[in-house]
Motif scaffolding. Sequence first.
Motif, PDB file in Angstrom:
ATOM      1  N   LEU A 255     -67.888  -9.528  19.703  1.00 38.74           N
ATOM      2  CA  LEU A 255     -69.265  -9.697  19.234  1.00 38.74           C
ATOM      3  C   LEU A 255     -69.290 -10.308  17.835  1.00 38.74           C
ATOM      4  O   LEU A 255     -70.092 -11.206  17.542  1.00 38.74           O
ATOM      5  N   ALA A 256     -68.413  -9.814  16.963  1.00 38.74           N
ATOM      6  CA  ALA A 256     -68.345 -10.352  15.603  1.00 38.74           C
ATOM      7  C   ALA A 256     -67.931 -11.820  15.624  1.00 38.74           C
ATOM      8  O   ALA A 256     -68.434 -12.639  14.835  1.00 38.74           O
TER       9      ALA A 256
ATOM     10  N   PHE B 133     -64.752  -4.600  33.584  1.00 35.78           N
ATOM     11  CA  PHE B 133     -65.532  -5.824  33.498  1.00 35.78           C
ATOM     12  C   PHE B 133     -64.795  -6.831  32.627  1.00 35.78           C
ATOM     13  O   PHE B 133     -63.917  -6.479  31.835  1.00 35.78           O
ATOM     14  N   SER B 134     -65.159  -8.093  32.781  1.00 39.60           N
ATOM     15  CA  SER B 134     -64.581  -9.121  31.927  1.00 39.60           C
ATOM     16  C   SER B 134     -65.445  -9.247  30.677  1.00 39.60           C
ATOM     17  O   SER B 134     -66.666  -9.068  30.732  1.00 39.60           O
ATOM     18  N   LEU B 135     -64.806  -9.531  29.555  1.00 38.16           N
ATOM     19  CA  LEU B 135     -65.565  -9.709  28.318  1.00 38.16           C
ATOM     20  C   LEU B 135     -66.508 -10.897  28.421  1.00 38.16           C
ATOM     21  O   LEU B 135     -67.585 -10.904  27.827  1.00 38.16           O
ATOM     22  N   ARG B 136     -66.102 -11.891  29.184  1.00 37.67           N
ATOM     23  CA  ARG B 136     -66.968 -13.059  29.372  1.00 37.67           C
ATOM     24  C   ARG B 136     -68.278 -12.653  30.034  1.00 37.67           C
ATOM     25  O   ARG B 136     -69.355 -13.108  29.644  1.00 37.67           O
TER      26      ARG B 136
ATOM     27  N   ARG C 111     -74.102 -11.278  29.459  1.00 36.13           N
ATOM     28  CA  ARG C 111     -75.214 -10.322  29.588  1.00 36.13           C
ATOM     29  C   ARG C 111     -75.878 -10.088  28.227  1.00 36.13           C
ATOM     30  O   ARG C 111     -77.102  -9.967  28.140  1.00 36.13           O
ATOM     31  N   VAL C 112     -75.076 -10.023  27.182  1.00 43.46           N
ATOM     32  CA  VAL C 112     -75.612  -9.849  25.825  1.00 43.46           C
ATOM     33  C   VAL C 112     -76.535 -11.006  25.478  1.00 43.46           C
ATOM     34  O   VAL C 112     -77.675 -10.819  25.019  1.00 43.46           O
ATOM     35  N   ASN C 113     -76.058 -12.221  25.676  1.00 44.02           N
ATOM     36  CA  ASN C 113     -76.867 -13.396  25.348  1.00 44.02           C
ATOM     37  C   ASN C 113     -78.145 -13.449  26.173  1.00 44.02           C
ATOM     38  O   ASN C 113     -79.215 -13.821  25.674  1.00 44.02           O
ATOM     39  N   SER C 114     -78.042 -13.063  27.446  1.00 40.93           N
ATOM     40  CA  SER C 114     -79.214 -13.068  28.313  1.00 40.93           C
ATOM     41  C   SER C 114     -80.264 -12.074  27.834  1.00 40.93           C
ATOM     42  O   SER C 114     -81.461 -12.380  27.779  1.00 40.93           O
ATOM     43  N   GLN C 115     -79.818 -10.868  27.466  1.00 37.42           N
ATOM     44  CA  GLN C 115     -80.771  -9.853  27.006  1.00 37.42           C
ATOM     45  C   GLN C 115     -81.406 -10.217  25.666  1.00 37.42           C
ATOM     46  O   GLN C 115     -82.589  -9.967  25.443  1.00 37.42           O
TER      47      GLN C 115
END
Length: 248
Positions: free
Chosen positions: A30-31, A113-116, A121-125
């Motif tokens: 994330l960083a 899960f894969s980090l990708r 999912r992070v970007n989508s949310q």
Amino acid sequence: MELNIVEDERKSILAVEDDRNLLATIQFNLAAMGYRVLTAKDGGESLKVARENTLDLVILDLSLPVMSGMDVCRALRNDGNTVPIIMLTAWHDEASRVEGLECGADDYVTKPFSLRELMARVNSQLRRADMFASVIRSRGNTARAHESMHVIAIGDLEIDLLRRTVLKASEPLFFKPREFDLLVYLSTQPGRVFSRQQILEEVWGNGFPGGARTIDVHVSWIRRKIESDPSNPRLLLTVRGVGYKLTI
């Protein structure tokens, strides 16, 4: 000497996971993507951090010491906190996933899960949250005021951003996630015409391999739910050669 204080404009994400190695990996990735990352290793600590900081997203493991992720999620929603929550779960049964979504989570990722996948999912949310924020800012006189700031009311439709539900004439309608996102996007400015390209970029995101046909299909599905006569729509209209608009 005058000090210039520069405000950190990065989006803030709270990652909650009791597996130290997994937490460190999530934090690092994330960083690396430019986010400000806060961490917690148990449910009680995560709730405290969430209440003391302005967050843009929470990644929340379900199986936590002190307080379960499910209970943390419920507590935040009871506080009125609408921060997007992605749940991490090792539970593969549908009932558990549904329970997580019903307690207020926006999405879930099943371990392993894969980090990708998680970063996608992070970007989508975050993109979805930005879209919802634009709804609140642009409401003005284009949509009725409502007791809840999280509900958009247009005609006999009530769109609840927090619970991700839609009512028509007080009757609940079932919406798939992307159908809901599309309806919300069109609700940002009722009466405005959105091109298919705008919709594709804002709702599906840059790089989505689908095209205009994807949007047309989703519009058709939405019409079946909100229109009295889907073959002769009165709410969700096609503007020939341009795109779609939601009428007031």
